[in-house]
Design a protein around this motif. Structure first.
Motif, mmCIF file in Angstrom:
data_model
loop_
_atom_site.group_PDB
_atom_site.id
_atom_site.type_symbol
_atom_site.label_atom_id
_atom_site.label_comp_id
_atom_site.label_asym_id
_atom_site.label_seq_id
_atom_site.Cartn_x
_atom_site.Cartn_y
_atom_site.Cartn_z
ATOM 1 N N ASP A 153 0.810 -1.224 0.000
ATOM 2 C CA ASP A 153 0.000 0.000 0.000
ATOM 3 C C ASP A 153 0.843 1.273 0.000
ATOM 4 O O ASP A 153 0.361 2.330 -0.378
ATOM 5 C CB ASP A 153 -0.933 0.019 1.214
ATOM 6 C CG ASP A 153 -2.135 -0.892 1.027
ATOM 7 O OD1 ASP A 153 -2.314 -1.412 -0.098
ATOM 8 O OD2 ASP A 153 -2.887 -1.089 1.988
ATOM 9 N N HIS A 155 1.757 3.568 2.106
ATOM 10 C CA HIS A 155 1.226 4.790 2.711
ATOM 11 C C HIS A 155 2.369 5.674 3.190
ATOM 12 O O HIS A 155 3.372 5.197 3.722
ATOM 13 C CB HIS A 155 0.328 4.461 3.903
ATOM 14 C CG HIS A 155 -0.981 3.854 3.513
ATOM 15 N ND1 HIS A 155 -1.341 2.560 3.866
ATOM 16 C CD2 HIS A 155 -2.020 4.356 2.797
ATOM 17 C CE1 HIS A 155 -2.547 2.300 3.382
ATOM 18 N NE2 HIS A 155 -2.975 3.367 2.731
ATOM 19 N N GLU A 168 -1.766 12.528 4.249
ATOM 20 C CA GLU A 168 -1.708 11.089 4.054
ATOM 21 C C GLU A 168 -1.775 10.734 2.561
ATOM 22 O O GLU A 168 -2.636 11.239 1.825
ATOM 23 C CB GLU A 168 -2.865 10.410 4.803
ATOM 24 C CG GLU A 168 -2.889 10.780 6.282
ATOM 25 C CD GLU A 168 -3.928 10.043 7.083
ATOM 26 O OE1 GLU A 168 -3.961 10.238 8.317
ATOM 27 O OE2 GLU A 168 -4.717 9.247 6.511
ATOM 28 N N TYR A 170 -1.560 7.427 -0.416
ATOM 29 C CA TYR A 170 -1.610 5.995 -0.726
ATOM 30 C C TYR A 170 -0.803 5.753 -1.998
ATOM 31 O O TYR A 170 -0.811 6.566 -2.933
ATOM 32 C CB TYR A 170 -3.064 5.561 -0.926
ATOM 33 C CG TYR A 170 -3.187 4.285 -1.728
ATOM 34 C CD1 TYR A 170 -2.856 3.054 -1.180
ATOM 35 C CD2 TYR A 170 -3.595 4.321 -3.061
ATOM 36 C CE1 TYR A 170 -2.938 1.883 -1.922
ATOM 37 C CE2 TYR A 170 -3.683 3.156 -3.813
ATOM 38 C CZ TYR A 170 -3.357 1.937 -3.240
ATOM 39 O OH TYR A 170 -3.433 0.798 -3.977
ATOM 40 N N ALA A 202 -6.534 8.332 1.897
ATOM 41 C CA ALA A 202 -5.395 7.480 1.573
ATOM 42 C C ALA A 202 -5.762 6.042 1.912
ATOM 43 O O ALA A 202 -4.945 5.134 1.821
ATOM 44 C CB ALA A 202 -4.159 7.910 2.348
ATOM 45 N N ASP A 203 -7.020 5.857 2.318
ATOM 46 C CA ASP A 203 -7.564 4.558 2.685
ATOM 47 C C ASP A 203 -8.975 4.483 2.110
ATOM 48 O O ASP A 203 -9.687 5.492 2.047
ATOM 49 C CB ASP A 203 -7.599 4.415 4.212
ATOM 50 C CG ASP A 203 -7.945 3.002 4.641
ATOM 51 O OD1 ASP A 203 -7.089 2.132 4.453
ATOM 52 O OD2 ASP A 203 -9.047 2.784 5.156
#
Length: 238
Positions: A153, A155, A168, A170, A202-203
């Protein structure tokens, strides 16, 4: 990390569930939690030393945030039992925080703390329509989930305690003097404002990743006053 599909964003398979109470946390595999003497601050990065306890400087969302809601005062969802059974009522949690390596990659989601006046850089997004344009104060040496060579991912979480904001990303990769990412979000930690309905962050859940992480200063204080972030192998496509 285990993952699930978000209906309106094919960019990745990931989701977030808030856990308001943890009676125990264990793993069927090798332990991932370091000995107390080896544990560093979970808020790490080029300028971490300048802010040994950043959470004390800037609270993570207001006291009345849903992240800080007391579980005993929340209503039980009518489908709660079905959700728990789907996740695995008898399954044990697999902790993914601390320091060290697992299969050669850093454990957990690192946080890079920046000083006031950190230079902002351009971030280009694959899913720009659901990403905050910025600017983003992301240093060239910001820590990446899984390490710089990760194909996961990836992050990148940047915490600015002076501005009380968190940035944030991704699927973040350095790109020239800036970064490119799948998606990105900026959260004002003094506000309960949500992202537009249906948007990612970002999620896939559209929420802050930073807000649900366990931080060293909380462990040291012996008290965590917010929900925790977990990933599950199966969830609702909603």
């Amino acid at each position: 990390m285990n993952s699930c599909l978000r209906a309106s964003a094919p960019l990745r398979l990931s989701c977030l569930i808030l856990v308001f109470g943890l009676a125990a946390c264990g793993s069927t595999g090798p332990a991932l939690v370091p000995a107390p003497s080896a544990a560093p601050s979970a808020v790490d990065g080029p300028s971490a030393a300048a802010s040994a306890s950043p959470a004390a400087t800037c609270g993570v969302f207001p006291a009345d945030s849903i992240w800080r809601a007391e579980v005993s005062k929340l209503p039980l969802h009518r489908s709660s039992a079905a959700y728990v059974d789907s996740i695995g009522a008898t399954r044990r949690m697999h902790p993914d925080f601390g320091e060290g390596l697992w299969d050669g990659a850093p454990i957990g989601i690192p946080v890079t703390t920046v000083k006031p006046g950190q230079k902002t850089v351009k971030v280009s997004f694959e899913y720009a329509g659901e990403s905050d344009k910025g600017p983003y104060p992301i240093p060239a040496d910001a820590k990446v989930e899984g390490g710089r060579g990760s194909d996961g991912d990836r992050h990148v979480i940047v915490y600015d305690p002076a501005a009380c904001k968190v940035y944030e990303l991704y699927a973040a990769y350095p790109a020239g003097s800036g970064w490119k990412a799948g998606s990105g979000a900026i959260f004002d930690l003094r506000s309960n404002k949500l992202r537009p309905a249906g948007w990612t962050s970002a999620d896939a859940a559209g929420l802050s990743i930073f807000a649900g992480l366990v931080r060293y200063e909380e462990v040291a204080a012996g008290r965590i006053t917010h929900a925790l972030r977990i990933t599950v192998p199966r969830s609702r496509d909603a």
